[in-house]
Design a protein around this motif. Structure first.
Motif, PDB file in Angstrom:
ATOM      1  N   ARG A 126      -0.439   6.237 125.906  1.00 26.47           N
ATOM      2  CA  ARG A 126      -0.263   6.681 124.510  1.00 26.47           C
ATOM      3  C   ARG A 126       1.051   6.183 123.921  1.00 26.47           C
ATOM      4  NH1 ARG A 126      -1.935  12.807 125.385  1.00 26.47           N
ATOM      5  NH2 ARG A 126      -4.170  12.615 125.077  1.00 26.47           N
ATOM      6  N   GLU A 127       2.109   6.298 124.684  1.00 30.71           N
ATOM      7  CA  GLU A 127       3.422   5.859 124.205  1.00 30.71           C
ATOM      8  C   GLU A 127       3.422   4.362 123.934  1.00 30.71           C
ATOM      9  OE1 GLU A 127       6.282   7.207 127.074  1.00 30.71           O
ATOM     10  OE2 GLU A 127       5.944   9.315 126.569  1.00 30.71           O
ATOM     11  N   LEU A 128       2.786   3.596 124.805  1.00 29.47           N
ATOM     12  CA  LEU A 128       2.703   2.155 124.585  1.00 29.47           C
ATOM     13  C   LEU A 128       1.916   1.855 123.321  1.00 29.47           C
ATOM     14  CD1 LEU A 128       3.159  -0.791 125.547  1.00 29.47           C
ATOM     15  CD2 LEU A 128       0.925  -0.596 126.635  1.00 29.47           C
ATOM     16  N   MET A 129       0.800   2.524 123.134  1.00 30.07           N
ATOM     17  CA  MET A 129      -0.031   2.295 121.948  1.00 30.07           C
ATOM     18  C   MET A 129       0.745   2.552 120.661  1.00 30.07           C
ATOM     19  SD  MET A 129      -3.664   3.924 122.998  1.00 30.07           S
ATOM     20  CE  MET A 129      -4.520   3.411 124.455  1.00 30.07           C
ATOM     21  N   ALA A 130       1.590   3.542 120.682  1.00 28.97           N
ATOM     22  CA  ALA A 130       2.362   3.897 119.484  1.00 28.97           C
ATOM     23  C   ALA A 130       3.590   3.016 119.295  1.00 28.97           C
ATOM     24  CB  ALA A 130       2.782   5.362 119.564  1.00 28.97           C
ATOM     25  N   SER A 131       3.953   2.235 120.302  1.00 28.99           N
ATOM     26  CA  SER A 131       5.209   1.493 120.259  1.00 28.99           C
ATOM     27  C   SER A 131       5.283   0.440 119.159  1.00 28.99           C
ATOM     28  CB  SER A 131       5.500   0.831 121.616  1.00 28.99           C
ATOM     29  OG  SER A 131       4.578  -0.220 121.868  1.00 28.99           O
ATOM     30  N   ASP A 132       4.131  -0.087 118.745  1.00 28.22           N
ATOM     31  CA  ASP A 132       4.168  -1.102 117.682  1.00 28.22           C
ATOM     32  C   ASP A 132       3.734  -0.530 116.327  1.00 28.22           C
ATOM     33  OD1 ASP A 132       1.441  -0.877 118.012  1.00 28.22           O
ATOM     34  OD2 ASP A 132       1.079  -3.016 118.322  1.00 28.22           O
ATOM     35  N   SER A 133       3.589   0.787 116.262  1.00 25.40           N
ATOM     36  CA  SER A 133       3.227   1.509 115.031  1.00 25.40           C
ATOM     37  C   SER A 133       1.838   1.161 114.508  1.00 25.40           C
ATOM     38  CB  SER A 133       4.267   1.263 113.925  1.00 25.40           C
ATOM     39  OG  SER A 133       5.537   1.658 114.352  1.00 25.40           O
ATOM     40  N   HIS A 134       1.014   0.519 115.306  1.00 27.85           N
ATOM     41  CA  HIS A 134      -0.353   0.174 114.916  1.00 27.85           C
ATOM     42  C   HIS A 134      -1.283   0.495 116.077  1.00 27.85           C
ATOM     43  CE1 HIS A 134       1.112  -1.943 111.380  1.00 27.85           C
ATOM     44  NE2 HIS A 134       1.973  -2.564 112.169  1.00 27.85           N
ATOM     45  N   VAL A 135      -2.080   1.535 115.929  1.00 25.56           N
ATOM     46  CA  VAL A 135      -3.051   1.874 116.961  1.00 25.56           C
ATOM     47  C   VAL A 135      -4.399   1.318 116.503  1.00 25.56           C
ATOM     48  CG1 VAL A 135      -4.158   3.706 118.261  1.00 25.56           C
ATOM     49  CG2 VAL A 135      -1.756   3.924 117.620  1.00 25.56           C
ATOM     50  N   HIS A 136      -4.938   0.409 117.288  1.00 30.01           N
ATOM     51  CA  HIS A 136      -6.183  -0.257 116.941  1.00 30.01           C
ATOM     52  C   HIS A 136      -7.372   0.462 117.575  1.00 30.01           C
ATOM     53  CE1 HIS A 136      -3.069  -3.374 116.477  1.00 30.01           C
ATOM     54  NE2 HIS A 136      -3.786  -3.674 115.403  1.00 30.01           N
ATOM     55  N   ALA A 137      -8.536   0.223 117.014  1.00 32.19           N
ATOM     56  CA  ALA A 137      -9.765   0.859 117.506  1.00 32.19           C
ATOM     57  C   ALA A 137      -9.988   0.549 118.983  1.00 32.19           C
ATOM     58  CB  ALA A 137     -10.963   0.405 116.677  1.00 32.19           C
ATOM     59  N   GLU A 138      -9.669  -0.675 119.401  1.00 31.79           N
ATOM     60  CA  GLU A 138      -9.846  -1.059 120.806  1.00 31.79           C
ATOM     61  C   GLU A 138      -8.944  -0.237 121.715  1.00 31.79           C
ATOM     62  OE1 GLU A 138     -10.603  -4.692 118.217  1.00 31.79           O
ATOM     63  OE2 GLU A 138      -9.012  -3.222 118.367  1.00 31.79           O
ATOM     64  N   GLU A 139      -7.755   0.067 121.247  1.00 34.39           N
ATOM     65  CA  GLU A 139      -6.825   0.866 122.042  1.00 34.39           C
ATOM     66  C   GLU A 139      -7.315   2.308 122.152  1.00 34.39           C
ATOM     67  OE1 GLU A 139      -2.613  -1.398 121.171  1.00 34.39           O
ATOM     68  OE2 GLU A 139      -3.361  -0.011 119.655  1.00 34.39           O
ATOM     69  N   ILE A 140      -7.839   2.831 121.060  1.00 35.08           N
ATOM     70  CA  ILE A 140      -8.384   4.198 121.084  1.00 35.08           C
ATOM     71  C   ILE A 140      -9.552   4.273 122.054  1.00 35.08           C
ATOM     72  CG2 ILE A 140      -9.576   5.954 119.705  1.00 35.08           C
ATOM     73  CD1 ILE A 140      -7.831   4.940 117.320  1.00 35.08           C
ATOM     74  N   GLU A 141     -10.417   3.272 122.026  1.00 35.12           N
ATOM     75  CA  GLU A 141     -11.556   3.241 122.943  1.00 35.12           C
ATOM     76  C   GLU A 141     -11.075   3.123 124.388  1.00 35.12           C
ATOM     77  OE1 GLU A 141     -15.318   3.199 124.678  1.00 35.12           O
ATOM     78  OE2 GLU A 141     -14.568   4.033 122.800  1.00 35.12           O
ATOM     79  N   MET A 142     -10.062   2.310 124.616  1.00 37.20           N
ATOM     80  CA  MET A 142      -9.530   2.180 125.979  1.00 37.20           C
ATOM     81  C   MET A 142      -8.971   3.514 126.465  1.00 37.20           C
ATOM     82  SD  MET A 142      -6.945  -0.496 127.718  1.00 37.20           S
ATOM     83  CE  MET A 142      -8.072  -1.359 128.778  1.00 37.20           C
ATOM     84  N   LEU A 143      -8.283   4.231 125.597  1.00 36.51           N
ATOM     85  CA  LEU A 143      -7.735   5.535 125.976  1.00 36.51           C
ATOM     86  C   LEU A 143      -8.862   6.507 126.313  1.00 36.51           C
ATOM     87  CD1 LEU A 143      -5.172   7.215 126.356  1.00 36.51           C
ATOM     88  CD2 LEU A 143      -5.362   7.870 123.956  1.00 36.51           C
ATOM     89  N   ARG A 144      -9.941   6.479 125.524  1.00 35.92           N
ATOM     90  CA  ARG A 144     -11.093   7.345 125.805  1.00 35.92           C
ATOM     91  C   ARG A 144     -11.679   7.011 127.184  1.00 35.92           C
ATOM     92  NH1 ARG A 144     -16.023   7.372 126.521  1.00 35.92           N
ATOM     93  NH2 ARG A 144     -16.360   5.195 126.034  1.00 35.92           N
ATOM     94  N   GLN A 145     -11.842   5.720 127.449  1.00 41.28           N
ATOM     95  CA  GLN A 145     -12.386   5.295 128.734  1.00 41.28           C
ATOM     96  C   GLN A 145     -11.450   5.662 129.883  1.00 41.28           C
ATOM     97  OE1 GLN A 145     -13.352   1.124 128.556  1.00 41.28           O
ATOM     98  NE2 GLN A 145     -14.753   1.410 126.837  1.00 41.28           N
ATOM     99  N   LEU A 146     -10.177   5.505 129.647  1.00 40.69           N
ATOM    100  CA  LEU A 146      -9.192   5.842 130.667  1.00 40.69           C
ATOM    101  C   LEU A 146      -9.256   7.327 131.012  1.00 40.69           C
ATOM    102  CD1 LEU A 146      -6.792   5.056 132.446  1.00 40.69           C
ATOM    103  CD2 LEU A 146      -5.315   5.434 130.469  1.00 40.69           C
TER     104      LEU A 146
END
Length: 112
Positions: A84-104
């Motif tokens: 989560r912290e990495l995803m937020a680090s560039d201030s842009h959370v993309h749909a692919e990242e959200i899906e990866m987090l769900r899968q994780l």
């Protein structure tokens, strides 16, 4: 002869592998994500040789090393929080990242 990494160190190495997977889940990696990943690895005292070996794949366009989910299940909350912290680090959370987090979360057996 080198000493094998401690269980905690091995966990941290697997978290960095996971973060590399997360950072590239949207088919690009930003400068902010790279900085965050390196800072996280340093904060976790991941050996430089391990970090270099992991990131070499990224530089050379080679397949990224898969994280050991069995080791990450030892502390799934920490692994997910690092992602989560990495995803937020560039201030842009993309749909692919959200899906990866769900899968994780699913792979690590975390509900909610």
């Amino acid at each position: 002869m080198t000493t094998p990494p401690s269980p905690e160190s091995r966990f941290h190495i697997e978290v960095v592998k996971l973060l590399l997977q997360v950072a590239t889940s949207d088919d690009r990696i930003t400068h902010e994500e790279i900085q965050h990943l390196v800072a996280t690895a340093r904060g976790m005292s991941v050996p430089l040789e391990e970090l270099a070996a992991i990131t070499r794949c990224l530089k050379n366009g080679e397949p990224l090393p898969a994280p050991n989910l069995g080791l990450l299940r030892a502390n799934p909350g920490a692994a997910i929080e690092a992602a989560r912290e990495l995803m937020a680090s560039d201030s842009h959370v993309h749909a692919e990242e959200i899906e990866m987090l769900r899968q994780l979360r699913e792979l690590l057996g975390v509900s909610g």
